[in-house]
Design a protein around this motif. Structure first.
Motif, PDB file in Angstrom:
ATOM      1  N   PRO A 216       0.815  -1.233   0.000  1.00  0.00           N
ATOM      2  CA  PRO A 216       0.000   0.000   0.000  1.00  0.00           C
ATOM      3  C   PRO A 216       0.843   1.276   0.000  1.00  0.00           C
ATOM      4  O   PRO A 216       0.431   2.295  -0.572  1.00  0.00           O
ATOM      5  CB  PRO A 216      -0.815  -0.128   1.296  1.00  0.00           C
ATOM      6  N   ASP A 217       2.012   1.259   0.628  1.00  0.00           N
ATOM      7  CA  ASP A 217       2.862   2.451   0.665  1.00  0.00           C
ATOM      8  C   ASP A 217       3.464   2.776  -0.699  1.00  0.00           C
ATOM      9  O   ASP A 217       3.912   3.909  -0.930  1.00  0.00           O
ATOM     10  CB  ASP A 217       3.984   2.255   1.688  1.00  0.00           C
ATOM     11  N   GLU A 218       3.507   1.776  -1.586  1.00  0.00           N
ATOM     12  CA  GLU A 218       4.102   1.983  -2.908  1.00  0.00           C
ATOM     13  C   GLU A 218       3.096   2.534  -3.916  1.00  0.00           C
ATOM     14  O   GLU A 218       3.469   2.905  -5.026  1.00  0.00           O
ATOM     15  CB  GLU A 218       4.659   0.658  -3.436  1.00  0.00           C
ATOM     16  N   ILE A 219       1.820   2.611  -3.536  1.00  0.00           N
ATOM     17  CA  ILE A 219       0.780   3.080  -4.445  1.00  0.00           C
ATOM     18  C   ILE A 219       0.750   4.607  -4.430  1.00  0.00           C
ATOM     19  O   ILE A 219       0.492   5.231  -3.400  1.00  0.00           O
ATOM     20  CB  ILE A 219      -0.588   2.510  -4.042  1.00  0.00           C
ATOM     21  N   ALA A 220       1.014   5.198  -5.585  1.00  0.00           N
ATOM     22  CA  ALA A 220       1.071   6.662  -5.675  1.00  0.00           C
ATOM     23  C   ALA A 220      -0.237   7.256  -6.190  1.00  0.00           C
ATOM     24  O   ALA A 220      -0.672   8.313  -5.730  1.00  0.00           O
ATOM     25  CB  ALA A 220       2.226   7.084  -6.577  1.00  0.00           C
TER      26      ALA A 220
ATOM     27  N   VAL B  70      -8.799  -2.016  -5.528  1.00  0.00           N
ATOM     28  CA  VAL B  70      -8.258  -3.205  -4.868  1.00  0.00           C
ATOM     29  C   VAL B  70      -7.947  -4.281  -5.897  1.00  0.00           C
ATOM     30  O   VAL B  70      -6.929  -4.968  -5.819  1.00  0.00           O
ATOM     31  CB  VAL B  70      -9.255  -3.737  -3.816  1.00  0.00           C
ATOM     32  N   GLY B  71      -8.828  -4.415  -6.884  1.00  0.00           N
ATOM     33  CA  GLY B  71      -8.617  -5.432  -7.917  1.00  0.00           C
ATOM     34  C   GLY B  71      -7.330  -5.202  -8.688  1.00  0.00           C
ATOM     35  O   GLY B  71      -6.600  -6.153  -9.001  1.00  0.00           O
ATOM     36  N   THR B  72      -7.035  -3.925  -8.981  1.00  0.00           N
ATOM     37  CA  THR B  72      -5.801  -3.605  -9.698  1.00  0.00           C
ATOM     38  C   THR B  72      -4.581  -3.929  -8.854  1.00  0.00           C
ATOM     39  O   THR B  72      -3.588  -4.471  -9.359  1.00  0.00           O
ATOM     40  CB  THR B  72      -5.781  -2.121 -10.097  1.00  0.00           C
TER      41      THR B  72
ATOM     42  N   SER C 117      -4.125  -7.621  -8.799  1.00  0.00           N
ATOM     43  CA  SER C 117      -3.653  -8.102 -10.098  1.00  0.00           C
ATOM     44  C   SER C 117      -2.177  -7.781 -10.313  1.00  0.00           C
ATOM     45  O   SER C 117      -1.417  -8.625 -10.804  1.00  0.00           O
ATOM     46  CB  SER C 117      -4.492  -7.468 -11.209  1.00  0.00           C
ATOM     47  N   ASP C 118      -1.765  -6.568  -9.935  1.00  0.00           N
ATOM     48  CA  ASP C 118      -0.374  -6.146 -10.138  1.00  0.00           C
ATOM     49  C   ASP C 118       0.596  -6.914  -9.256  1.00  0.00           C
ATOM     50  O   ASP C 118       1.779  -7.029  -9.594  1.00  0.00           O
ATOM     51  CB  ASP C 118      -0.228  -4.649  -9.871  1.00  0.00           C
ATOM     52  N   HIS C 119       0.123  -7.403  -8.118  1.00  0.00           N
ATOM     53  CA  HIS C 119       1.008  -8.098  -7.174  1.00  0.00           C
ATOM     54  C   HIS C 119       0.570  -9.551  -6.971  1.00  0.00           C
ATOM     55  O   HIS C 119       0.771 -10.121  -5.903  1.00  0.00           O
ATOM     56  CB  HIS C 119       1.025  -7.365  -5.822  1.00  0.00           C
ATOM     57  N   LEU C 120      -0.025 -10.107  -8.023  1.00  0.00           N
ATOM     58  CA  LEU C 120      -0.544 -11.475  -7.918  1.00  0.00           C
ATOM     59  C   LEU C 120       0.552 -12.476  -7.585  1.00  0.00           C
ATOM     60  O   LEU C 120       0.356 -13.361  -6.742  1.00  0.00           O
ATOM     61  CB  LEU C 120      -1.223 -11.874  -9.228  1.00  0.00           C
TER      62      LEU C 120
END
Length: 205
Positions: free
Chosen positions: A39-43, A48-50, A53-56
């Motif tokens: 979560p800290d890396e999300i700018a 939530v789905g994205t 998906s990005d960190h599956l």
């Protein structure tokens, strides 16, 4: 050897099991730390789905490792239910087993880094050593019945649990991971055959 050095008390046995449980609990907790940083890396605003998906791959790696450590602890727990005491060898085998449990979060993190070559082989290798130590504990108990609880349940456990089949499958998975680095953790699916293989080996015994 002095009487103090050779002393093996019931309280000492309980402390050995409690310490093992605590190490496993800490290892399970450490597995989730890389996910907690996501979560800290999300700018930018996202869903939530994205994020999932990005960190599956990270999530799958966490889930697999969590299940692996849980299964290792469950097998250890079921095994120790048949022991009533310990000796130096069983004590040292616990050291080896706990070392693999502590290392598993580290090799899991290496697998999440695509720049680490053959991290999957290191992961499977650590897992093989972990299983090997559990197999050795079982074999030691079979040879030293004074450490075991006398009864039909223990005899049934000795007759149906060896872990050799699982260990053999892990060695095959390790060879595949070394030869085919891109196989990731898929060679571990061979463990689905551990039940039938254990039954086959039991017939030969």
């Amino acid at each position: 050897m002095s009487e103090y050095q050779s002393r093996r008390t019931e309280e000492g046995f309980r402390r050995l099991i409690a310490f093992s449980d605590a190490v496993v609990a800490i290892a399970l907790t450490l597995l989730v730390l890389p996910l907690a940083d996501i979560p800290d890396e999300i700018a930018d605003e996202t869903s939530v789905g994205t994020v999932l998906s990005d960190h599956l791959s990270d999530i799958v790696s966490f889930a697999v490792s969590f299940i692996v450590i849980w299964v290792l602890w469950r097998n250890h727990h079921r095994m120790m239910e048949n022991f009533r005491a310990y000796d130096k060898v069983l004590f040292e085998l616990h050291f080896v087993w706990l070392l693999t449990i502590v290392i598993l979060p580290f090799v899991t993190a290496m697998m999440d880094n695509r720049h680490v070559d053959r991290a999957n082989a290191a992961y499977i290798g650590v897992l093989a050593v972990s299983i090997m130590s559990l197999v050795a504990m079982t074999a030691w108990g079979r040879r030293h019945r004074e450490l075991l609880i006398a009864g039909e349940d223990t005899e049934d456990w000795l007759a149906h649990r060896s872990g050799v089949g699982t260990l053999l499958l892990l060695m095959v998975a390790l060879i595949i991971a070394i030869v085919v680095p891109d196989a990731d953790v898929w060679p571990l699916l061979l463990l689905l055959l551990s039940g039938p293989l254990e039954n086959l080996l039991r017939r030969f015994r």
